[in-house]
Design a protein around this motif. Sequence first.
Motif, PDB file in Angstrom:
ATOM      1  N   VAL A  75      60.644  31.171  24.701  1.00  0.00           N
ATOM      2  CA  VAL A  75      59.366  30.735  24.127  1.00  0.00           C
ATOM      3  C   VAL A  75      58.675  29.724  25.040  1.00  0.00           C
ATOM      4  CG1 VAL A  75      58.291  29.523  22.194  1.00  0.00           C
ATOM      5  CG2 VAL A  75      60.068  31.212  21.764  1.00  0.00           C
ATOM      6  N   SER A  76      59.413  28.729  25.508  1.00  0.00           N
ATOM      7  CA  SER A  76      58.801  27.700  26.354  1.00  0.00           C
ATOM      8  C   SER A  76      58.338  28.281  27.681  1.00  0.00           C
ATOM      9  CB  SER A  76      59.782  26.554  26.589  1.00  0.00           C
ATOM     10  OG  SER A  76      60.954  26.997  27.252  1.00  0.00           O
ATOM     11  N   THR A  77      59.075  29.251  28.227  1.00  0.00           N
ATOM     12  CA  THR A  77      58.662  29.879  29.487  1.00  0.00           C
ATOM     13  C   THR A  77      57.382  30.679  29.306  1.00  0.00           C
ATOM     14  OG1 THR A  77      60.942  29.991  30.288  1.00  0.00           O
ATOM     15  CG2 THR A  77      59.348  31.483  31.299  1.00  0.00           C
ATOM     16  N   LEU A  78      57.276  31.433  28.215  1.00  0.00           N
ATOM     17  CA  LEU A  78      56.053  32.205  27.965  1.00  0.00           C
ATOM     18  C   LEU A  78      54.851  31.293  27.775  1.00  0.00           C
ATOM     19  CD1 LEU A  78      57.402  34.992  25.565  1.00  0.00           C
ATOM     20  CD2 LEU A  78      56.812  35.198  27.989  1.00  0.00           C
ATOM     21  N   ILE A  79      55.031  30.227  27.015  1.00  0.00           N
ATOM     22  CA  ILE A  79      53.925  29.285  26.811  1.00  0.00           C
ATOM     23  C   ILE A  79      53.538  28.627  28.131  1.00  0.00           C
ATOM     24  CG2 ILE A  79      53.236  27.138  25.678  1.00  0.00           C
ATOM     25  CD1 ILE A  79      54.996  27.919  23.332  1.00  0.00           C
ATOM     26  N   ALA A  80      54.541  28.238  28.911  1.00  0.00           N
ATOM     27  CA  ALA A  80      54.267  27.594  30.198  1.00  0.00           C
ATOM     28  C   ALA A  80      53.553  28.549  31.150  1.00  0.00           C
ATOM     29  CB  ALA A  80      55.563  27.096  30.819  1.00  0.00           C
ATOM     30  N   LEU A  81      53.899  29.838  31.117  1.00  0.00           N
ATOM     31  CA  LEU A  81      53.234  30.805  31.980  1.00  0.00           C
ATOM     32  C   LEU A  81      51.749  30.918  31.641  1.00  0.00           C
ATOM     33  CD1 LEU A  81      55.862  33.696  32.245  1.00  0.00           C
ATOM     34  CD2 LEU A  81      54.971  32.317  34.122  1.00  0.00           C
ATOM     35  N   VAL A  82      51.441  30.964  30.359  1.00  0.00           N
ATOM     36  CA  VAL A  82      50.032  31.066  29.950  1.00  0.00           C
ATOM     37  C   VAL A  82      49.269  29.793  30.291  1.00  0.00           C
ATOM     38  CG1 VAL A  82      48.478  31.356  27.994  1.00  0.00           C
ATOM     39  CG2 VAL A  82      50.568  32.718  28.128  1.00  0.00           C
ATOM     40  N   LEU A  83      49.783  28.647  29.837  1.00  0.00           N
ATOM     41  CA  LEU A  83      49.092  27.382  30.074  1.00  0.00           C
ATOM     42  C   LEU A  83      49.048  27.039  31.565  1.00  0.00           C
ATOM     43  CD1 LEU A  83      50.461  25.166  27.145  1.00  0.00           C
ATOM     44  CD2 LEU A  83      48.326  26.453  27.262  1.00  0.00           C
ATOM     45  N   GLY A  84      50.161  27.286  32.265  1.00  0.00           N
ATOM     46  CA  GLY A  84      50.207  26.962  33.684  1.00  0.00           C
ATOM     47  C   GLY A  84      49.250  27.800  34.498  1.00  0.00           C
ATOM     48  N   THR A  85      49.118  29.088  34.155  1.00  0.00           N
ATOM     49  CA  THR A  85      48.176  29.948  34.871  1.00  0.00           C
ATOM     50  C   THR A  85      46.738  29.506  34.635  1.00  0.00           C
ATOM     51  OG1 THR A  85      49.705  31.814  34.701  1.00  0.00           O
ATOM     52  CG2 THR A  85      47.400  32.315  35.182  1.00  0.00           C
ATOM     53  N   LEU A  86      46.398  29.214  33.385  1.00  0.00           N
ATOM     54  CA  LEU A  86      45.043  28.742  33.079  1.00  0.00           C
ATOM     55  C   LEU A  86      44.754  27.419  33.779  1.00  0.00           C
ATOM     56  CD1 LEU A  86      44.876  29.569  29.258  1.00  0.00           C
ATOM     57  CD2 LEU A  86      43.851  30.847  31.146  1.00  0.00           C
ATOM     58  N   ALA A  87      45.744  26.527  33.781  1.00  0.00           N
ATOM     59  CA  ALA A  87      45.553  25.241  34.451  1.00  0.00           C
ATOM     60  C   ALA A  87      45.378  25.420  35.956  1.00  0.00           C
ATOM     61  CB  ALA A  87      46.736  24.319  34.162  1.00  0.00           C
ATOM     62  N   ALA A  88      46.177  26.309  36.548  1.00  0.00           N
ATOM     63  CA  ALA A  88      46.072  26.544  37.990  1.00  0.00           C
ATOM     64  C   ALA A  88      44.703  27.116  38.357  1.00  0.00           C
ATOM     65  CB  ALA A  88      47.188  27.483  38.446  1.00  0.00           C
ATOM     66  N   ILE A  89      44.202  28.055  37.551  1.00  0.00           N
ATOM     67  CA  ILE A  89      42.876  28.624  37.815  1.00  0.00           C
ATOM     68  C   ILE A  89      41.796  27.554  37.695  1.00  0.00           C
ATOM     69  CG2 ILE A  89      41.146  30.261  36.979  1.00  0.00           C
ATOM     70  CD1 ILE A  89      43.452  32.078  36.119  1.00  0.00           C
ATOM     71  N   GLY A  90      41.892  26.743  36.637  1.00  0.00           N
ATOM     72  CA  GLY A  90      40.897  25.686  36.457  1.00  0.00           C
ATOM     73  C   GLY A  90      40.930  24.658  37.570  1.00  0.00           C
ATOM     74  N   LEU A  91      42.112  24.298  38.020  1.00  0.00           N
ATOM     75  CA  LEU A  91      42.228  23.299  39.089  1.00  0.00           C
ATOM     76  C   LEU A  91      41.747  23.847  40.425  1.00  0.00           C
ATOM     77  CD1 LEU A  91      45.709  21.802  38.178  1.00  0.00           C
ATOM     78  CD2 LEU A  91      43.506  20.647  37.994  1.00  0.00           C
ATOM     79  N   LEU A  92      41.977  25.132  40.654  1.00  0.00           N
ATOM     80  CA  LEU A  92      41.578  25.709  41.932  1.00  0.00           C
ATOM     81  C   LEU A  92      40.088  26.022  41.978  1.00  0.00           C
ATOM     82  CD1 LEU A  92      42.720  26.719  44.671  1.00  0.00           C
ATOM     83  CD2 LEU A  92      42.840  28.985  43.639  1.00  0.00           C
ATOM     84  N   ARG A  93      39.561  26.555  40.883  1.00  0.00           N
ATOM     85  CA  ARG A  93      38.156  26.980  40.871  1.00  0.00           C
ATOM     86  C   ARG A  93      37.205  25.887  40.428  1.00  0.00           C
ATOM     87  NH1 ARG A  93      36.631  31.377  43.361  1.00  0.00           N
ATOM     88  NH2 ARG A  93      35.249  32.099  41.697  1.00  0.00           N
TER      89      ARG A  93
END
Length: 266
Positions: A75-93
Amino acid sequence: MTLIERFASVLVWTLAAFTVVFLLTPLAVTVAVSFGSSAVFTLPAPSFSLRWYEAMGRSRDLWPAVATSLQLAVVSTLIALVLGTLAAIGLLRGRFPGRGAAVTFLVSPLMLPGLVLGIAMLEAFRGAGLRSVWASLILAHVVITLPYVVRTVYASLSLFDFTLIDAARILGLSYPKAVVKVMVPSLAPAFVTSGMFAFLASMDNYPISIFFTNAWTKTLPIQMLQYVEESPDPMIAAVSSLLILLAMLVLLVGDRLVGLRRMADL
């Protein structure tokens, strides 16, 4: 190759070999002890035996802890994958002041001692009125797994050409479909790599989990610590050997799906 270069090469390989032996010896000893017949930690073992693996199957407290750790890690890995991907996109773009500080903040749990982080989250959850053991554990494990996803996906996104999404939209795809069909396959190695490390980090976490478990909900590392305190026997070595096997299987899957060299590059 000069004499000095040869000496330096021999020295480097010697140090590398010593480091590998130093790191792998405890693992080899643990596996060897788990197959012994002695009731105490003895090496070499008097004889070969599977009694401690059979004892694992009969344990009433071990398997609920294993199930708890597996559910928590997934559960924590799936949540981290979603939140981490969104955060990475926001930080990069994104273009906003303090972006570098935000990146550092998101990966800061990797830099802090686990006990310090656990105490801080315990006080924060109490202040927020969060009393649920499961909710506390999931939030805590998302915090410790999120840096693996953010760091890996951010590095992979920095190499991605976002004009490919615009090209896909020109060809008739909607923005969500363009993201799914163009960007997600390109980031698949980053997802696999970060997900594996996040899963293993959650499964093996002790210094943070200890603040949020109770007598009815225990993770596997906490249960293993209880065994060591109450009845230390080679069954702990058998459990540890299976955890070593789990890590090897995860790396094998990662090698098949992504490749160890590419995982290291990420």
